[in-house]
Design a protein around this motif. Structure first.
Motif, PDB file in Angstrom:
ATOM      1  N   VAL A  28       1.047  -0.829   0.049  1.00  0.00           N
ATOM      2  CA  VAL A  28       0.118  -0.031   0.559  1.00  0.00           C
ATOM      3  C   VAL A  28       1.019   0.673  -0.166  1.00  0.00           C
ATOM      4  CG1 VAL A  28      -2.147   1.330   0.947  1.00  0.00           C
ATOM      5  CG2 VAL A  28      -2.383  -1.121   1.398  1.00  0.00           C
ATOM      6  N   THR A  30       0.597   5.461   0.417  1.00  0.00           N
ATOM      7  CA  THR A  30       0.135   6.092   0.361  1.00  0.00           C
ATOM      8  C   THR A  30       0.271   7.968   0.734  1.00  0.00           C
ATOM      9  OG1 THR A  30      -1.557   4.716   1.915  1.00  0.00           O
ATOM     10  CG2 THR A  30      -2.050   7.183   2.215  1.00  0.00           C
ATOM     11  N   VAL A  45      -4.756   6.772  -1.003  1.00  0.00           N
ATOM     12  CA  VAL A  45      -3.696   5.392  -1.746  1.00  0.00           C
ATOM     13  C   VAL A  45      -3.675   5.942  -2.449  1.00  0.00           C
ATOM     14  CG1 VAL A  45      -3.976   3.142  -1.638  1.00  0.00           C
ATOM     15  CG2 VAL A  45      -5.657   4.395   0.011  1.00  0.00           C
TER      16      VAL A  45
END
Length: 89
Positions: A28, A30, A45
Motif C-alpha cells: 500500500v 499512500t 492511497v
C-alpha cells in the motif's frame, strides 16, 4: 503483528508512506499532504507511480495541499499544522 513500512518526506509538508503486509502479497502506497484549511492532513492511497505523479501535478495549484472538504475528512480532529522543526505540542 507489525508490518514493514517506510516513510519519505517529500518537502512542502508532503509524506509518502509505503506498507507491505506480512505475506508481502499486497503493498500500500499512500500520499499524505496538508489540507488547505491548515488544520490537518489528508491521505490518499495510490495505485502506483503514475497516480503519484498525477496527484502531485494537481496539487501544484494549491501549493501542495489537498483542497478542504468540510464533510470528509474531519481536519479539526487533527493537530494544527506547524512549521517544519517546530516542537511545540
Amino acid at each position: 503483528m507489525l508490518e514493514p513500512c517506510a516513510v519519505a518526506y517529500l518537502d512542502g509538508g508532503l509524506w509518502l508512506h509505503h506498507t507491505a503486509d506480512g505475506d508481502q502479497e499486497h503493498d500500500v502506497l499512500t500520499l499524505i499532504a496538508p489540507c488547505t484549511c491548515g488544520n490537518g492532513y489528508v491521505d490518499t492511497v495510490l495505485e502506483g507511480e503514475r497516480d503519484l505523479l498525477q496527484i502531485l501535478t494537481e496539487l501544484r495549484a494549491t501549493g501542495g495541499r489537498f483542497p478542504h472538504d468540510s464533510g470528509w475528512p474531519d481536519c479539526d480532529s487533527q493537530r494544527r499544522l506547524r512549521a517544519w522543526g517546530d516542537t511545540r505540542p
